[in-house]
Each structure stands twice: as C-alpha cells, then as structure tokens.
Design a protein around this motif. Structure first.
Motif, PDB file in Angstrom:
ATOM      1  N   UNK A  59      -1.714  -3.662  -1.565  1.00 46.87           N
ATOM      2  CA  UNK A  59       0.198  -3.029  -1.087  1.00 46.87           C
ATOM      3  C   UNK A  59       0.399  -4.028  -2.419  1.00 46.87           C
ATOM      4  N   UNK A  60       1.481  -2.844  -2.622  1.00 48.01           N
ATOM      5  CA  UNK A  60       2.083  -2.581  -4.272  1.00 48.01           C
ATOM      6  C   UNK A  60       3.558  -4.805  -3.861  1.00 48.01           C
ATOM      7  N   UNK A  61       2.796  -4.993  -4.535  1.00 40.41           N
ATOM      8  CA  UNK A  61       4.002  -6.096  -4.425  1.00 40.41           C
ATOM      9  C   UNK A  61       5.748  -6.492  -4.262  1.00 40.41           C
ATOM     10  N   UNK A  62       6.019  -5.245  -5.502  1.00 41.95           N
ATOM     11  CA  UNK A  62       7.196  -4.507  -5.477  1.00 41.95           C
ATOM     12  C   UNK A  62       7.718  -3.497  -4.613  1.00 41.95           C
ATOM     13  N   UNK A  63       7.014  -3.298  -3.854  1.00 49.13           N
ATOM     14  CA  UNK A  63       7.849  -2.844  -2.663  1.00 49.13           C
ATOM     15  C   UNK A  63       7.919  -3.203  -1.046  1.00 49.13           C
ATOM     16  N   UNK A  80      -6.638  -3.393 -12.339  1.00 47.58           N
ATOM     17  CA  UNK A  80      -5.358  -2.850 -12.061  1.00 47.58           C
ATOM     18  C   UNK A  80      -4.509  -4.357 -12.167  1.00 47.58           C
ATOM     19  N   UNK A  81      -4.977  -5.031 -11.519  1.00 47.91           N
ATOM     20  CA  UNK A  81      -4.507  -6.303 -11.513  1.00 47.91           C
ATOM     21  C   UNK A  81      -4.569  -7.569 -12.563  1.00 47.91           C
ATOM     22  N   UNK A 109       1.124   2.238  -9.801  1.00 49.86           N
ATOM     23  CA  UNK A 109       2.626   2.928  -9.856  1.00 49.86           C
ATOM     24  C   UNK A 109       3.865   2.695  -9.138  1.00 49.86           C
ATOM     25  N   UNK A 110       3.506   2.660  -8.421  1.00 52.75           N
ATOM     26  CA  UNK A 110       4.888   2.134  -6.456  1.00 52.75           C
ATOM     27  C   UNK A 110       5.439   3.821  -5.881  1.00 52.75           C
ATOM     28  N   UNK A 136       2.597  -6.713   4.673  1.00 56.16           N
ATOM     29  CA  UNK A 136       1.485  -6.389   5.197  1.00 56.16           C
ATOM     30  C   UNK A 136       1.345  -5.722   6.594  1.00 56.16           C
ATOM     31  N   UNK A 137       0.932  -4.613   6.709  1.00 58.07           N
ATOM     32  CA  UNK A 137       0.213  -4.473   8.287  1.00 58.07           C
ATOM     33  C   UNK A 137      -1.533  -4.735   8.225  1.00 58.07           C
ATOM     34  N   UNK A 138      -1.884  -5.587   9.243  1.00 58.18           N
ATOM     35  CA  UNK A 138      -3.301  -5.954   9.391  1.00 58.18           C
ATOM     36  C   UNK A 138      -3.718  -5.741  10.906  1.00 58.18           C
TER      37      UNK A 138
END
Length: 379
Positions: A171-175, A266-267, A249-250, A181-183
């Motif tokens: 998941x994107x932490x800015x979004x 990426x992280x 990139x969101x 987040x779904x589990x």
C-alpha cells in the motif's frame, strides 16, 4: 576459431530475440582465478566436505562459470552470487534473466541447435515442473538436501525448491494508513475500492495472481462472484515491477499479491510504500531449480545447487533477495512471519498439485480476463 564462451553465449542471447538480460557489476567483485576462500562454508561437517569435493571437481574440470537461468531481476541476486564466488573462488555465476513465458522456448532452441548454455534452470512451480516433464532436467540429489521437506522436492530428484518468492498486500502510505488496508479478500473487493488496487493480470499460467486464485479456490475461499469482482473492481497490470512502480507513484493505493523484492527496493529508495502479510492477500510461490541434462559446467552446477540449500545461502536469500528459504530454520525476510506454522498459511498446494491446478485454470482465467461479459454464477 572457436569463440570464447562469453561471446558465444551473448550471441545466442541476441539470436533468441532478447530473452536474456545481463547482470551488471558482478565481475568487479569476483576473482578471475582460484584462490583462498574469503567466505566460510556452513552446514554439517559432512556437507562441507561434500561441497569442497564438488568444488575440487569443478576446478579440475576447468569449470570457471555456472550459467543460471531464472525469472527474477539481477539486482535481487548480485550479492548472493558474489557470496558464492567468495566461498568458491574462481567460479562465477553467469546470471541470465529468462521469463517463465520464454524459458521453455529458450530450452527448445538449445536442444534443436545443440548449443547448450544453461546449467541450472530456476522457475516458478508450474513452469519448472513442465520443464522437468519435457525431459530437460537430470536427476541429482544435492548432498545438502537431506533436511529439505518432501513437498519441496521432486520424487524423481529432477527439481529441488530452494526458496519461495514472497508476496503480500502493498500500500501507498500517502493514500492510506496501515490500519485502513484491507486484510481479507472481501475487504479488498469492496465497491469503494474500485480502481484503487492493481494485480498482475492472470491467465498466463505463471503469474502470481494465477497462483493466488488456485490457492484460494483450493482452500474454499474464492467464489465465482468474487472472481468477477476481482476482474471488474481492480486493475490488472502487466507485471510485478510495473505494479510496484504505479504504487510508489501513487497511481494506485494498493497492490494485491505484491512482490516483496521490488517493493523493498522502492522502500529503500524512500518511496512511501509498505506491505502487510494477511493470508488471503499474501502468498509464497515456490521456485524450483534443476540441472539441465547436458550442462556446460556439470560439476559447478551441482556445487551451486547444493550451496543454495546451505544455512549461509538460505540466510542470504532472505537478506539480499527478500525470499524465504525452504530449508528448516531458514530465516524470514524482514517483516515476514517467522513462525513455521504461520508461514504454512501462505503456501500454495504442493508443487505437483499446484502445477496441475494452474494448467486447469489457465484457459478459464484467460477467457475471463479477455471477455467483457459477466460470469455465469455457479450452480
């Protein structure tokens, strides 16, 4: 005059239409000739003796390379291969990226031309089984494989599964926040998340989503209606790397069954991405390794295959390639569960069963994802 081996293999790569991508910078860290090892061996005393014997046999035969065909980018594996050459100086791993879609064709070409370049083939569960069943792999039992669970070895000793690739919900932490987040699959398939998540397009037979679908079906966790929702609510992307790029990139909020290795890269580069591991949205995909029947470097191939099952290599797989080794006690990549029983929740069916299920599902999934029509409900 006979061309040097490196030029002959490069020419074959070009002739095969770009199936191969060369690794970079590995040779800078490797010795050009045998010398004193700079990395200690691991495993039992008997296993270490067997490794030294294989190493001596490879050197005596003049083998200075071992060619490894695998469906993974080179950057994930460079430090693993460097470590191998530190333990066995004078032998270099020539890594060649060959996709699951291209590897069988590549081996067909080599068989037809008699130009055998591959030594070891490493591919996902159904692809490596198909290669073995076509008769391309020889039987070999590594001296380090005694502890390998039965489910990770071919009964005919053609394939040993040294590791599994790791996938989860990225998941994107800015979004979105981790708590949002779904589990579960039902949560992911909420209408409110339409077009906010992406996954690798199924129907190719070797993709992560294909493995996830047959695994969930085998567990009774995926209905035909949910399969319809997955197609209609999510975005099917081209591949694991591109989906992670879109996430970083969101452009999407979530990547279902996301490949840990590119996400970790990426992280490390500062992208606002993270991953969680809940069983319905996470997966382990076993990758099997086998030695071809006519390897150019048979002793070096046996050495590398045996070394991959040692404690040292299994730890390197977790640390450097973000993969989970299959030997008992193999460490987890950072963030992945460490309890062996919990890790079993992420495994697909055993390789022969998984391969059969994927072969059955591929035509259906291809038709579903290529058709604009709604699916008929199950009777």
């Amino acid at each position: 005059m006979r061309l040097p081996y490196s030029l002959r293999i490069a020419a074959a790569a070009l002739a095969a239409g770009g199936l191969v991508a060369w690794g970079a910078h590995q040779g800078e860290a490797l010795s050009a000739a045998p010398g004193a090892p700079t990395r200690a061996l691991s495993g039992t005393a008997a296993e270490q003796t067997a490794l030294r014997d294989l190493y001596a046999q490879a050197l005596a035969a003049g083998e200075r390379d071992v060619v490894f065909y695998q469906a993974a980018t080179d950057s994930e594996w460079q430090r693993v291969w460097i470590a191998f050459s530190q333990a066995f100086p004078g032998i270099r791993v020539t890594y060649m990226h060959v996709s699951p879609q291209g590897v069988t064709e590549r081996l067909d070409i080599e068989k037809a031309t008699g130009a055998h370049y591959a030594d070891i083939v490493s591919q996902p569960v159904n692809v490596i089984q198909a290669i073995a069943d076509k008769g391309y792999l020889q039987a070999y039992s590594p001296p380090t494989a005694s502890g390998l669970p039965e489910r990770f070895r071919d009964p005919q000793a053609r394939v040993h599964y040294a590791y599994s690739k790791v996938f989860g919900l990225a998941y994107n932490r800015r979004r979105t926040a981790a708590a949002e987040a779904p589990r579960t699959l039902d949560q992911l398939l909420s209408p409110g998340l339409k077009n906010q998540f992406e996954y690798v397009s199924p129907g190719g037979g070797a993709g992560t989503t294909d493995v996830a679908i047959v695994t969930l079906r085998e567990r009774g966790l995926l209905s035909r209606e949910q399969l319809q929702a997955l197609r209609d609510l999510g975005r099917s992307g081209g591949g694991p790397e591109s989906s992670i790029t879109a996430l970083a990139q969101g452009r999407i909020a979530y990547n279902a069954w996301a490949y840990l290795a590119p996400l970790a890269r990426q992280r490390q580069q500062g992208a606002p991405v993270d991953i969680r591991f809940d069983p319905e949205l996470s997966l382990l995909v076993p990758f099997g390794q086998g030695i071809v029947k006519a390897p150019a470097h048979p002793h070096a191939a046996r050495l590398l295959l045996a070394w991959l099952l040692t404690p040292d290599a299994q730890a390197l797989l977790a640390k450097e390639a973000f993969a989970l080794g299959t030997m008992p006690g193999a460490p987890s990549p950072a963030g992945f569960p460490t309890d062996p029983e919990q890790r079993r929740l992420y495994e697909p069916p055993p390789p022969p069963r998984a391969a059969a299920l994927l072969a059955q599902a591929t035509p259906e999934l291809k038709a579903i994802w290529q058709s604009p029509q709604r699916l008929k409900p199950q009777s």
